[in-house]
Design a protein around this motif. Structure first.
Motif, PDB file in Angstrom:
ATOM      1  N   VAL A 157       0.738  -1.099   0.014  1.00  0.00           N
ATOM      2  CA  VAL A 157       0.022   0.097  -0.059  1.00  0.00           C
ATOM      3  C   VAL A 157       0.860   1.416  -0.184  1.00  0.00           C
ATOM      4  O   VAL A 157       0.569   2.309  -0.632  1.00  0.00           O
ATOM      5  N   HIS A 207      -6.141  -2.431  -2.835  1.00  0.00           N
ATOM      6  CA  HIS A 207      -5.416  -3.686  -2.387  1.00  0.00           C
ATOM      7  C   HIS A 207      -6.078  -4.430  -1.575  1.00  0.00           C
ATOM      8  O   HIS A 207      -6.593  -4.167  -0.404  1.00  0.00           O
ATOM      9  N   VAL A 254      -8.097  -0.645   0.865  1.00  0.00           N
ATOM     10  CA  VAL A 254      -7.530  -1.758   1.285  1.00  0.00           C
ATOM     11  C   VAL A 254      -8.577  -2.766   1.894  1.00  0.00           C
ATOM     12  O   VAL A 254      -9.562  -2.197   2.584  1.00  0.00           O
ATOM     13  N   ARG A 277      -3.376  -6.009  -6.667  1.00  0.00           N
ATOM     14  CA  ARG A 277      -3.336  -4.544  -6.535  1.00  0.00           C
ATOM     15  C   ARG A 277      -4.419  -4.172  -8.093  1.00  0.00           C
ATOM     16  O   ARG A 277      -4.042  -4.741  -8.917  1.00  0.00           O
TER      17      ARG A 277
END
Length: 268
Positions: A34, A137, A111, A193
């Motif tokens: 990240v 992510h 995320v 990703r």
């Protein structure tokens, strides 16, 4: 100084698909992937017991999380005080307007260790807000990541591959074994990703038409496009887009699906 994550022991709920990440090496690799920078607006989906949340807070100082399980919110909020500023949104992620989270400024970065029983709906929900998202992510079932990144000719190339790759650059990062979670899932996991393409480069004239073409094309994989797309167009329209009507969906490039959908949209 980096503070060690607080731990709490709320048991995983099977009906919510909860598997709590605990392996520190994997957590560190996710945070490194990240790589948050000052000014980033990080949004974590399903923080659970904070395995990724607290290291991200230690690194970045601020984080928004979306958590559906009411029982996790109080211990998560209390433990986060030692790490940074945490904003908690207690909602089903599928009802959250990601675009609104930007506040009209910049883009968010998503995320999450996504619940495997909801991973595809969450991915498609994110696509609806792709212009407001800088990158994503996600931890997912490895099989799903394989499908996301697959190319034509692969046995796992399908609707998810074609939809995601039209809107995003998809990059598998690393695999995660079951033992990295509590309780361990019965499958391997992987981190991926996704970077949304610039809206002006996507080139989809009618998103609903594109979605319909891809959905019907892969609805029955053994059918040729002539038969699979019979409700949307005839063989002449497929040929006009430069595609063989006797081809099957798994043989067709993303760019070909895009060209066909745009041809049909223009012919309406």
């Amino acid at each position: 100084m980096t503070t060690r994550p607080h731990a709490f022991t709320e048991p995983a709920k099977k009906h919510l698909g909860q598997h709590f990440l605990h392996e520190r090496g994997i957590i560190s690799k996710i945070v490194q992937a990240v790589d948050p920078k000052p000014g980033d607006h990080l949004v974590e989906i399903g923080p659970g017991q904070g395995a990724i949340t607290f290291p991200l807070l230690d690194r970045h100082g601020e984080l928004t999380v979306i958590e559906f399980d009411r029982d996790l919110i109080f211990p998560l909020t209390e433990a986060a005080r030692a790490h940074g500023t945490l904003e908690v949104i207690h909602r089903d992620v599928l009802s959250v307007d990601f675009t609104a989270l930007t506040g009209g400024e910049g883009q968010i970065r998503l995320v999450g260790n996504l619940p495997y029983n909801l991973s595809s709906p969450i991915l498609f929900h994110a696509l609806e807000h792709a212009a407001a998202i800088r990158d994503m992510h996600f931890m997912l079932q490895k099989e799903v990541v394989d499908r996301m990144a697959a190319g034509p000719g692969s046995k796992v190339y399908g609707r998810l591959s074609v939809m995601l790759q039209a809107y995003c650059h998809v990059t598998p990062l690393f695999n995660v074994p079951p033992g990295a979670f509590r309780p361990p899932p019965k499958v391997d996991s992987a981190v991926v990703r996704l970077v949304p393409r610039a809206p002006e480069t996507i080139g989809i004239a009618d998103p609903e038409k594109y979605s319909a073409v891809v959905r019907d094309a892969f609805g029955q994989r053994r059918k040729t496009l002539r038969n699979a797309l019979s409700k949307l167009c005839d063989a002449a329209a497929i040929e006009a887009a430069g595609i063989r009507p006797d081809a099957r969906a798994e043989q067709i490039e993303v760019a070909d699906f895009l060209r066909l959908a745009n041809h049909l949209a223009a012919s309406q």
